[in-house]
Design a protein around this motif. Sequence first.
Motif, PDB file in Angstrom:
ATOM      1  N   GLY B 239      34.438 103.953  20.519  1.00 44.40           N
ATOM      2  CA  GLY B 239      33.949 102.706  21.102  1.00 44.40           C
ATOM      3  C   GLY B 239      34.310 102.653  22.580  1.00 44.40           C
ATOM      4  N   VAL B 257      39.144 104.545  21.419  1.00 42.06           N
ATOM      5  CA  VAL B 257      38.606 103.322  22.009  1.00 42.06           C
ATOM      6  C   VAL B 257      38.917 103.333  23.501  1.00 42.06           C
ATOM      7  N   VAL B 275      43.816 104.928  22.204  1.00 42.62           N
ATOM      8  CA  VAL B 275      43.248 103.763  22.866  1.00 42.62           C
ATOM      9  C   VAL B 275      43.541 103.854  24.350  1.00 42.62           C
TER      10      VAL B 275
ATOM     11  N   CYS C 237      32.790  97.665  16.717  1.00 43.60           N
ATOM     12  CA  CYS C 237      33.517  98.600  15.849  1.00 43.60           C
ATOM     13  C   CYS C 237      34.674  97.957  15.087  1.00 43.60           C
ATOM     14  N   GLY C 254      37.837  95.183  20.224  1.00 48.05           N
ATOM     15  CA  GLY C 254      37.057  96.303  19.715  1.00 48.05           C
ATOM     16  C   GLY C 254      37.879  97.282  18.896  1.00 48.05           C
ATOM     17  N   GLY C 255      37.332  97.696  17.773  1.00 51.07           N
ATOM     18  CA  GLY C 255      37.985  98.702  16.946  1.00 51.07           C
ATOM     19  C   GLY C 255      39.154  98.185  16.133  1.00 51.07           C
ATOM     20  N   ALA C 272      42.408  94.795  20.975  1.00 57.09           N
ATOM     21  CA  ALA C 272      41.590  95.930  20.555  1.00 57.09           C
ATOM     22  C   ALA C 272      42.428  96.918  19.753  1.00 57.09           C
ATOM     23  N   ALA C 273      41.811  97.538  18.767  1.00 60.76           N
ATOM     24  CA  ALA C 273      42.395  98.667  18.041  1.00 60.76           C
ATOM     25  C   ALA C 273      43.680  98.316  17.294  1.00 60.76           C
TER      26      ALA C 273
END
Lengths: 328, 328, 328
Positions: B239, B257, B275, C237, C254-255, C272-273
């Motif tokens: 992503g 990511v 990440v 995602c 995201g993720g 994120a993540a």
Amino acid sequence: MSLTLGAIVEALGGRLLGSSDMQMSGLAPLQTAQPSQISFLSQARYQSQLAPSLAGCVIVSPAFEAQVVQRTAAIITDDPYLYFARLTRLWKREHHKGTGPRIHPSAIIDPQAEIAADAVIGPLCVVERGAEVGAATVLKSRVTVGEDCKIGARCLLHSGVVIGADGFGFAPHQGHWEKIEQLGAVRIGNDVEIGANTCIDRGALDDTVIEDGVKLDNLIQIGHNVHVGRHTAMAGCVGVAGSARIGAHCTVGGGAVVLGHLSLADHVHISAASVVTRSILQPGHYTGMFPLDSNANWEKNAASLKQLSRLRERIKALEADIQNNKET
Amino acid sequence: MSLTLGAIVEALGGRLLGSSDMQMSGLAPLQTAQPSQISFLSQARYQSQLAPSLAGCVIVSPAFEAQVVQRTAAIITDDPYLYFARLTRLWKREHHKGTGPRIHPSAIIDPQAEIAADAVIGPLCVVERGAEVGAATVLKSRVTVGEDCKIGARCLLHSGVVIGADGFGFAPHQGHWEKIEQLGAVRIGNDVEIGANTCIDRGALDDTVIEDGVKLDNLIQIGHNVHVGRHTAMAGCVGVAGSARIGAHCTVGGGAVVLGHLSLADHVHISAASVVTRSILQPGHYTGMFPLDSNANWEKNAASLKQLSRLRERIKALEADIQNNKET
Amino acid sequence: MSLTLGAIVEALGGRLLGSSDMQMSGLAPLQTAQPSQISFLSQARYQSQLAPSLAGCVIVSPAFEAQVVQRTAAIITDDPYLYFARLTRLWKREHHKGTGPRIHPSAIIDPQAEIAADAVIGPLCVVERGAEVGAATVLKSRVTVGEDCKIGARCLLHSGVVIGADGFGFAPHQGHWEKIEQLGAVRIGNDVEIGANTCIDRGALDDTVIEDGVKLDNLIQIGHNVHVGRHTAMAGCVGVAGSARIGAHCTVGGGAVVLGHLSLADHVHISAASVVTRSILQPGHYTGMFPLDSNANWEKNAASLKQLSRLRERIKALEADIQNNKET
């Protein structure tokens, strides 16, 4: 649509307490079920929901028989969750009797593809040359089955699935990538379910193989030449890189990543969001994920983590110092 | 279908040991190749597979010539993996000569879209108003190319790809989100390959840009206004958030990511599942993933990790204590 | 296509400095805008881009009025970013006036589905029996809305979205998996946007619910019986496992992965993540991701991490040692 308790017990077995003529109009969880609905208790920790439930009939194990004898109706069975699973299928079957065409006219099926006589191909599917779709297999809408790929019997492929796109294979050459055509295909066994928008790539030379009974959730990526053993299940968003070999009866949690060219033994269980970076030869439960914390705490710990091997050396030095102290 | 060794060497070069009339019926790995098949050795660590291989012809580098002179046939070339890549393409080309219509009648192509004379548009694709598809570019089945998006020459877009959906842009206002229409498009260079179900969003005002030679695997998300430099490759499930700028010749491992508004220099390599939280200005190999362990060990270490900055302070205190001790 | 500044201010408000007859041909960022284009300044940290910008008109807050009085034109408004968002919508609306059929003839719509009079159904969509699509809702190309699923008003579903595939439900039985038919559906509120190739599964018995104003980016997986509260937004995602209950006004980076059967309070923000492994009852910002590092440093720290609970014990032993020393 409704079913009598008698019809249910005749189809699925179990011991009925109550009237076999009683009509059930649907299935529902204990907490929301109405008197016309049937529910189930599969785990002892939810037993407090049993007494107050309005469900007209409850499916329970023999251990709970004493708690249901006063109810309107109950079904006693050794494995209520399994019974419930089969009841959902009975319900779906009754509900869907005779609906829809077998091969939707909007599907694009190559004349050289082979579709079993009772397979179902949904709207806007694409089945390419040389592909095979086995008996009683269902492709929901907008599924692609690529050239020469084989799908076994009694499989269910959800919308947007792509079987047999090219594996990701390139040879580096003078700073750019030269494509390696993917000349293998995908072979999928019987009783496999594949979730929406999941992708299984064709092999480079040999085939990518998904064995019988495998269950894949949505948005999963299976790379070229991967081999997934029987009855393995993977939750959504998993990625399996090329040539990984995953055993039978494994489970892989959502968002996990399995790197390429690795082997996982049978009965390996990977936690969600974990990254498998080496082969796993022993059955067991494996995990690797950063524990969630408040962002402020995480920032402090993450900063320390980047010093961790230095901290380890400092501990070693302290231990040596103290040892020296003791000896002097 | 088959090719003679003579035809192969004529098309791809290399020095042939053996008869140019010999017919090859397919390609296979050393371990499974049959006498009618051609195989290759690209890495010294697999050399033990060479002698026992039944392959009728093997592609090797000059260093292995002595080991193949007794075989029925061999091709000597400096870069066997590259030769193999090109051989797969030769094979595919021969295999697919003249198959399929150029624009499948089921594709929905806006009259104001521009499709190059030798582009191939597969079944059930959608090409919207103002979109352009360049020469020799192939859209497999069920690909969407949105309004005003441009795809260069010799690209390959696999099934389910979505080019030019709206970027994810909203302005917060009194607890809800107000949509920012995405008025940019997507511009994709030449020789780009995009995997199944991968999505590349249109830009908010400017365009999202994918430069020449980029290779994207399946189920990748590229946010609006991202810029991906030449010959960068990304594995599945990556992503990339909005406005990230990724250099040329980078690689991004599966499930990684990249956060938004960051820059990655050329030749940056990101490990799988890592990440990227800050810009990376130096070429190199970067990683951030929790190491996999047995679940029991992971639980202990993860619990300690949430104390890590405190542990660091305790080490500091110990060091001070010992220092005091020494001084007194 | 162009709009006069007068028409813009009449539609969206704001105080115009300059001529209302001036024609604007497009929107662009400050750095690339041309004299015929309109731009905006929404964050003070970009103010250095204001003076050199060639934009014919700039949208700014009252605090910047002194800096724009010498320009050809400007619009003064309290929230320039919100104004910009609305301007993009005005632009899109003008640009798209009267284009395209309301229901594309290639869409496959079951006669028992209900499509509101002003909904738009794009090419190659599938809307199954009993599904409902609300007023002014737009399905772009290749969207599937499964049986009995309901989409509210003013929603936007991007290409490849799958609403109502089966949830991932199986009962284990003698080493294989028995399917639990998913008898619930999906209910989506008003003003929801769903990104390309995102999947929302139908519930097992009850419905999966997405409340009003939720915004989901591309390639997101929402499991069965998940409940997403009003105005929550998720980036690309993300995976949300079954029966998770996510509050209102949350954001998920995201993720990120949210495990099943958890609850998140309102106003929870997940980085994120990050992996959410337990319920979060307090609003706030939560994170859990391994910090990125050079691969060499990461290898050292990751190795130490697998010893972390032992390191903690060694620190404890050192502390005890020193304490003993002091006491003797």
